[in-house]
Design a protein around this motif. Structure first.
Motif, PDB file in Angstrom:
ATOM      1  N   GLU A 248     -10.085 -11.233  -2.027  1.00 43.27           N
ATOM      2  CA  GLU A 248     -10.511 -12.616  -1.830  1.00 43.27           C
ATOM      3  C   GLU A 248     -11.527 -13.061  -2.873  1.00 43.27           C
ATOM      4  N   SER A 249     -12.416 -12.162  -3.267  1.00 48.31           N
ATOM      5  CA  SER A 249     -13.514 -12.525  -4.163  1.00 48.31           C
ATOM      6  C   SER A 249     -13.127 -12.464  -5.636  1.00 48.31           C
ATOM      7  N   PHE A 250     -12.301 -11.474  -6.015  1.00 47.78           N
ATOM      8  CA  PHE A 250     -12.006 -11.252  -7.436  1.00 47.78           C
ATOM      9  C   PHE A 250     -10.518 -11.120  -7.739  1.00 47.78           C
ATOM     10  N   SER A 251      -9.666 -11.428  -6.759  1.00 47.83           N
ATOM     11  CA  SER A 251      -8.207 -11.369  -6.938  1.00 47.83           C
ATOM     12  C   SER A 251      -7.722  -9.973  -7.325  1.00 47.83           C
ATOM     13  N   VAL A 252      -8.399  -8.927  -6.827  1.00 45.99           N
ATOM     14  CA  VAL A 252      -7.945  -7.554  -7.056  1.00 45.99           C
ATOM     15  C   VAL A 252      -6.829  -7.248  -6.052  1.00 45.99           C
ATOM     16  N   PRO A 253      -5.629  -6.939  -6.512  1.00 43.66           N
ATOM     17  CA  PRO A 253      -4.543  -6.642  -5.564  1.00 43.66           C
ATOM     18  C   PRO A 253      -4.943  -5.516  -4.613  1.00 43.66           C
ATOM     19  N   ALA A 254      -4.570  -5.660  -3.346  1.00 39.75           N
ATOM     20  CA  ALA A 254      -4.981  -4.693  -2.327  1.00 39.75           C
ATOM     21  C   ALA A 254      -3.777  -4.228  -1.528  1.00 39.75           C
ATOM     22  N   GLU A 255      -3.763  -2.941  -1.220  1.00 41.72           N
ATOM     23  CA  GLU A 255      -2.737  -2.370  -0.359  1.00 41.72           C
ATOM     24  C   GLU A 255      -3.433  -1.502   0.676  1.00 41.72           C
ATOM     25  N   ARG A 256      -3.193  -1.826   1.942  1.00 44.87           N
ATOM     26  CA  ARG A 256      -3.806  -1.077   3.038  1.00 44.87           C
ATOM     27  C   ARG A 256      -2.751  -0.178   3.671  1.00 44.87           C
ATOM     28  N   LEU A 257      -3.093   1.087   3.820  1.00 40.49           N
ATOM     29  CA  LEU A 257      -2.170   2.091   4.325  1.00 40.49           C
ATOM     30  C   LEU A 257      -2.820   2.878   5.452  1.00 40.49           C
ATOM     31  N   PRO A 258      -2.005   3.560   6.264  1.00 36.11           N
ATOM     32  CA  PRO A 258      -2.595   4.538   7.190  1.00 36.11           C
ATOM     33  C   PRO A 258      -3.151   5.709   6.391  1.00 36.11           C
ATOM     34  N   ALA A 259      -4.123   6.396   6.946  1.00 36.22           N
ATOM     35  CA  ALA A 259      -4.608   7.623   6.314  1.00 36.22           C
ATOM     36  C   ALA A 259      -3.437   8.575   6.144  1.00 36.22           C
ATOM     37  N   PRO A 260      -3.253   9.168   4.948  1.00 42.00           N
ATOM     38  CA  PRO A 260      -2.061   9.990   4.679  1.00 42.00           C
ATOM     39  C   PRO A 260      -2.124  11.355   5.346  1.00 42.00           C
ATOM     40  N   ILE A 261      -2.034  11.350   6.664  1.00 38.35           N
ATOM     41  CA  ILE A 261      -2.048  12.575   7.469  1.00 38.35           C
ATOM     42  C   ILE A 261      -0.639  12.801   8.000  1.00 38.35           C
ATOM     43  N   GLY A 262      -0.060  13.945   7.698  1.00 33.97           N
ATOM     44  CA  GLY A 262       1.319  14.210   8.078  1.00 33.97           C
ATOM     45  C   GLY A 262       2.276  13.796   6.973  1.00 33.97           C
ATOM     46  N   ILE A 263       3.512  14.257   7.063  1.00 37.19           N
ATOM     47  CA  ILE A 263       4.460  14.049   5.970  1.00 37.19           C
ATOM     48  C   ILE A 263       4.880  12.590   5.837  1.00 37.19           C
ATOM     49  N   SER A 264       5.043  11.880   6.956  1.00 39.94           N
ATOM     50  CA  SER A 264       5.492  10.488   6.880  1.00 39.94           C
ATOM     51  C   SER A 264       4.464   9.594   6.190  1.00 39.94           C
ATOM     52  N   TYR A 265       3.214   9.691   6.626  1.00 39.29           N
ATOM     53  CA  TYR A 265       2.175   8.851   6.025  1.00 39.29           C
ATOM     54  C   TYR A 265       1.820   9.332   4.616  1.00 39.29           C
ATOM     55  N   SER A 266       1.946  10.630   4.362  1.00 33.61           N
ATOM     56  CA  SER A 266       1.721  11.117   3.000  1.00 33.61           C
ATOM     57  C   SER A 266       2.800  10.595   2.057  1.00 33.61           C
TER      58      SER A 266
END
Length: 448
Positions: A248-266
């Motif tokens: 919002e402040s500097f137009s830095v692209p952002a991607e929010r993910l679950p913590a990469p715990i386990g094979i699916s989230y990793s």
């Protein structure tokens, strides 16, 4: 009043300012001061030290009964000057407590007056954070502090090729592994906060009041020029997202993910980094995934169909629940002292393929967790050492993970993230179940 209100007696969370203490600990040359009574800082020093096995200094404005009535402005000003004089920090976080929030101290105003009267203190970045414990838990205070750091320190400029990584509340071992991943992709990453050394250091020749390590202040300032931000905060409200604030402040692209715990989230994490870096997953990590799949096959006969109750911080519990589902364990009860719309939505996605939907408990305490675990007939508990009494009552094993772990050593060195972390958790989980089965046999070694 509609319904029956039952007070919380043993909450599945810790105090909100405790999270602020942990977040500021991950900033280089940083110190934190709790604006409140002396007991708050004493409790949190003890709590943090017994998990990380490191000395932790937390200052206090040490409000007296008089200050509680007439306000704590003078106590806070005196505390700030003492901390700066004795510790010489470059960054000073000031976290409020229940007492000072209740009496209504305006910390921003008080600090403004102090800087006007003591201009030399302007050389220190003083960052207040509102962290009343009657509103939220330690994970909220952690994210609040990250947002405050970015709000106060981040600066814009020409777009660079660096990466911002906001890992959330993970272990020092996790932070070290994430650095290795970023290096493997050839990315220059700023990790905020970086507790990899400050809460898991080595023996040094002389004691330092502020331990070496942490994210450099200059690196925090550069976050507004990064190529993109990654944040492990899928279960966290957007208002507590430092990555979204930078967007919002500097137009830095952002991607929010679950913590990469386990094979699916990793997989999701490595795919995201690969896409952003424009290069395939390095062979080293691909091989880790292959070994993890082989280990999952080996462990299947011990884990398939087992039922677990998992509890802890929202983002961490989300990752653990996905991990359990990955390896064939049914997360029958999923509980957190926090929660909310984001938490529930992500859990429903992670557990959509399960035939037996989990019971999800939000803003809960250990009394409710015990009731639900007993009713669900779980085979084990997965979470912090605070659930040990429930495991004993139900006569089921407890796999310790997360924060705090007070009755075992090595919590700060536990690896949870990535394929390597999933492998470590898989071994721990499987051996916990095998040990429980051997205890029931009544004799020692046996092929299981």
């Amino acid at each position: 009043m509609a319904g029956n209100f039952v007070s919380t007696t043993n909450p599945c969370r810790m105090c909100r300012p405790l999270g602020a203490c942990l977040a500021f600990r991950g900033i280089e040359d940083s110190m934190v001061l709790l604006h409140g009574s002396q007991g708050c800082s004493t409790y949190m020093r003890r709590y943090i030290s017994s998990h990380f096995r490191e000395p932790v200094d937390i200052a206090s404005s040490s409000l007296s009964e008089k200050s509680a009535v007439y306000g704590g402005a003078e106590s806070l000003k005196r505390g700030v000057k003492n901390v700066v004089d004795r510790y010489s920090p470059r960054v000073l976080g000031i976290a409020t407590t229940c007492l000072t929030e209740t009496i209504g101290d305006d910390v921003e105003l008080i600090i403004g007056e102090l800087l006007r009267d003591e201009p030399a203190l302007r050389e220190v970045e003083i960052i207040p954070v509102s962290t009343p414990s009657y509103s939220g838990g330690h994970y909220n205070g952690f994210h609040d502090s990250c947002v405050a750091l970015i709000s106060r320190l981040a600066q814009g400029g020409p777009r660079g090729d660096g990466v911002n990584l906001f890992p959330g509340f993970l272990s020092p071992a996790d932070i070290r592994h994430l650095k290795d991943v970023m290096d493997g992709f050839g990315l220059s990453a700023v990790i905020i906060p970086d507790i990899s050394e400050t809460l898991d250091g080595g023996i040094v020749d002389s004691y330092r009041r502020i331990p070496a390590g942490g994210t450099p202040l200059e690196a925090v300032r550069r976050t507004g020029t990064a190529a993109f931000s990654l944040e492990f905060s899928a279960a966290t409200p957007g208002r507590q997202s430092a990555a979204l604030l930078l967007k919002e402040s500097f137009s830095v692209p952002a991607e929010r993910l679950p913590a990469p715990i386990g094979i699916s989230y990793s997989d999701r994490f490595f795919q995201a980094v690969s896409r952003r870096a424009g290069r395939p997953v390095p062979e080293h990590f691909a091989r880790q995934r292959e070994r993890l799949l082989d280990a999952m096959v080996d462990a299947h006969k011990y884990l398939s169909g087992k039922r677990a109750a998992v509890y802890g911080d929202p983002d961490f519990v989300l990752g653990l629940s996905s991990f359990l589902a990955d390896v064939g364990v049914v997360p029958a009860v999923i509980a957190s002292g926090g929660g909310g719309r984001e938490f529930i939505s992500e859990l429903e996605l992670a557990c959509a393929h399960l035939e037996d939907p989990p019971e999800i408990l939000t803003y809960t305490d250990f009394g409710e967790i015990a009731r639900a675990a007993a009713a669900s007939g779980v085979d084990l508990l997965v979470g912090t050492s605070k659930g040990n009494h429930i495991a004993r009552e139900l006569q089921v094993p407890l796999m310790r993970a997360g924060f705090p772990i007070h009755d075992r050593i090595g919590g700060q060195r536990m690896l949870h993230v990535g394929y390597a972390g999933a492998m470590a958790l898989l071994d721990l989980l499987t051996n916990t179940i095998i040990a429980g089965a051997q205890d029931e046999l009544g004799y020692g070694y046996s092929y299981m």
